[in-house]
Enzyme design. Structure first.
Site, short mmCIF file in Angstrom:
data_model
loop_
_atom_site.label_atom_id
_atom_site.label_comp_id
_atom_site.label_asym_id
_atom_site.label_seq_id
_atom_site.Cartn_x
_atom_site.Cartn_y
_atom_site.Cartn_z
N GLY A 175 0.79 -1.23 0.00
CA GLY A 175 0.00 0.00 0.00
C GLY A 175 0.82 1.28 0.00
O GLY A 175 0.32 2.33 0.32
N CYS A 176 2.09 1.16 -0.37
CA CYS A 176 2.91 2.37 -0.41
C CYS A 176 3.22 2.72 -1.85
O CYS A 176 3.29 1.86 -2.70
CB CYS A 176 4.23 2.14 0.30
SG CYS A 176 4.06 1.18 1.79
N GLN A 177 3.46 4.00 -2.09
CA GLN A 177 3.85 4.45 -3.43
C GLN A 177 5.19 3.88 -3.81
O GLN A 177 5.39 3.42 -4.92
CB GLN A 177 3.96 5.96 -3.43
CG GLN A 177 2.69 6.63 -3.80
CD GLN A 177 2.97 8.05 -4.27
OE1 GLN A 177 4.05 8.38 -4.73
NE2 GLN A 177 1.97 8.87 -4.15
#
Lengths: 139, 405
Positions: A49-51
């Site tokens: 869920g991280c860029q």
């Protein structure tokens, strides 16, 4: 080179008065983190869920919890270095007792801990705290 | 009437904001556009003077609200050159518009039928059709692009066949800015008897759209990318198709008569608009479209072309920068990577200097995989941006590069 302590970091950052110097310092802290081998970049170690991609590996040395972290983004690696100063090489009880929000507030970086940032920092902190709490509960 | 960017900027109060002391340079227009004062005023005026529910009230406010709301439908019908106001269906945005059509077609598709999309889709125009195919047993075909991010028209044509029931295409790619030759593609798709939907989310703010001239069956867009409020959108569809299109949501407004055991659907446009609509938003969207239609369209295009052209020149001259998406026919978007630094670093360090861009996969994860990049940094321009702002982007990027070195 020993990792900087939270006190070292707070002291150093207090010295800078412009954002460029602050972030250059944070980026450099990230560059100084122990390297994580590409081999350890596995899906289980990936924080979702991280860029940018963020990985964490957990080890033990007797009572001490040892963390190895990595990210493909410089700023995130730098922020992870701040987290490592607080958590890595500490006992589970020390980790549970550490007030990370207050630490980030003192660093004037609390907005990076916001869940909306999507930089993985919040998720890493939550994962480390969960591990430490489980160790404390099992003791 | 001439195009005066400073006069346009004056109408956008947010553009005078400062970020950490630096003037805001807003280059995230493909995500959402800012709102002119007249749109903000229309919403404030609506809530201040005539807030009411529409269509069913027996009082003055309800009449006035209904008039404003339905007037907005006429404005949009005129703007799109729709054959009838009944063809304009209000939605919450592009995504809902596509869902209404994908949900309907899923009920009509049969095993072995085919749906064709492209490799450059936004997730909203991919996952919808992917799931419609899963539910119905139809096959999803993906028309390929080249490494510049252009659709390969011959390959698209080769994928069309008698089994192709539906084709869904973006007018403009959100991640790369590629303008698709939609008229040519629609002609090919209609030749095999397919229905065609154009995802106009990124196309709508770059000039007039004439749905009859396009020749498609459905056209969808979001109000917020056209200087209007978030939570508003339009589904345009041919009246003959929408008249018996499977209903989307059921409830109030979309029925003619109801008994405990059955219901009769309302006529267009209401049969596809269940529940109390976003009245204030629609009134704001009407104001946005009136405002946009009043601009000098040729001057606007010339200005946008100049912005992209300057950005491209500066990007090409910037050491260590790679442009992602090099279509010959492009609008409003500069997607790029720096050799040093992840897009997330670039976005963060630009933000610290007041420059707002987007970073990541731009809701087009399969496209990023196809291009072999983890995501990009994307600067996207609108009519209120200036050449000076484009230059500020690169001044700021120089600082980013120095900090990451």
């Amino acid at each position: 080179m020993p990792l900087a302590t939270t006190e070292d970091i707070l002291e150093d950052l207090a010295f800078f008065d412009d954002w460029e110097e602050r972030y250059k310092y944070i980026i450099d802290l990230g560059k100084g983190l122990p390297a994580m081998s590409e081999r350890l970049h596995t899906p289980e170690r990936l924080v979702k869920g991280c860029q940018s991609s963020v990985w964490i590996d957990v080890g033990r040395d007797d009572d001490l919890l040892l963390f190895l972290v990595d990210s493909d983004a410089f700023i995130v690696r730098g922020l992870l270095a701040l987290v490592m100063a607080a958590y890595s090489g500490k006992t589970a009880a020390e980790i549970v007792a550490f007030d990370i929000s207050s630490y980030f507030q003192q660093l004037d970086l609390e907005r990076h801990l916001s869940p909306t940032r999507g930089n993985g920092l919040k998720a890493i902190v939550a994962r480390i705290q969960t591990i430490a709490k489980a160790v404390v509960a099992a003791a | 009437m001439t195009f005066d960017v400073e006069a346009i900027r004056q109408q956008f109060p947010i553009l005078s904001r400062k970020i950490d002391g630096a003037p805001l340079v807003y280059l995230d227009n493909a995500a959402t556009t800012q709102k002119p004062q007249c749109v903000i005023d229309a919403i404030v005026d609506y809530y201040s003077h005539c807030n009411s529910n529409v269509h069913r009230g027996a009082h003055r406010l309800a009449d006035e609200a209904t008039t404003k709301f339905e007037n907005a439908r006429d404005i949009i019908a005129g703007f799109l050159n729709a054959a009838s106001r009944n063809e304009v269906i209000w939605t919450s945005g592009t995504t809902e518009g596509i869902n209404i059509i994908a949900n309907g077609i899923a009920q009509r598709l049969q095993v072995g039928d085919e749906v064709l999309v492209t490799e450059m889709e936004h997730h909203a125009n991919l996952v919808t059709w992917q799931q419609a195919c899963k539910r119905s047993g139809a096959i999803l075909r993906i028309a390929p692009i080249n490494d510049d991010g252009e659709l390969i028209v011959s390959a698209f044509n080769d994928l069309l066949c008698a089994k192709t029931q539906f084709v869904a295409l973006p007018q403009v790619s959100n991640a790369l800015g590629t303008i698709n030759p939609v008229i040519e593609l629609i002609v090919s798709a209609k030749a095999v008897g397919a229905l065609v939907l154009i995802d106009g989310a990124q196309g709508i703010a770059h000039g007039a759209v004439d749905v009859q001239a396009l020749g498609c069956d459905f056209y969808v867009f979001s109000g917020h990318k056209l200087f209007g409020p978030t939570g508003t959108g339009v589904l345009w569809g041919r009246e003959s198709l929408l008249a018996d299109w499977p209903v989307w949501q059921v409830g109030g407004e979309m029925i003619l008569s109801v008994s405990y055991q059955s219901a009769e659907w309302n006529l267009l446009p209401y049969r596809l608009e269940a529940g109390t609509p976003n009245i204030a938003g629609i009134v704001g969207l009407g104001a946005a479209v009136e405002w946009f239609s009043s601009l000098d369209t040729i001057g606007l295009k010339t200005h946008e072309t100049a912005l992209l052209s300057r950005a491209t020149d500066l990007a090409e001259a910037f050491d260590g920068l790679t442009i992602v998406g090099r279509a010959k026919n492009k609008t409003g978007v500069l997607s790029f990577l720096l050799d040093e630094g992840h897009p997330a670093d670039v976005g963060f360090l630009l933000d610290r200097q007041g420059v707002a861009i987007r970073t990541g996969n731009h809701c087009a994860e399969p496209l990023m995989k196809r291009l072999g990049v983890p995501g990009t940094a994307r600067a996207s321009f609108s009519i209120y941006n200036t050449l000076a702002e484009v230059e500020q982007l690169f001044t700021a990027l120089n600082k980013v590069k120095a900090m990451l070195a």
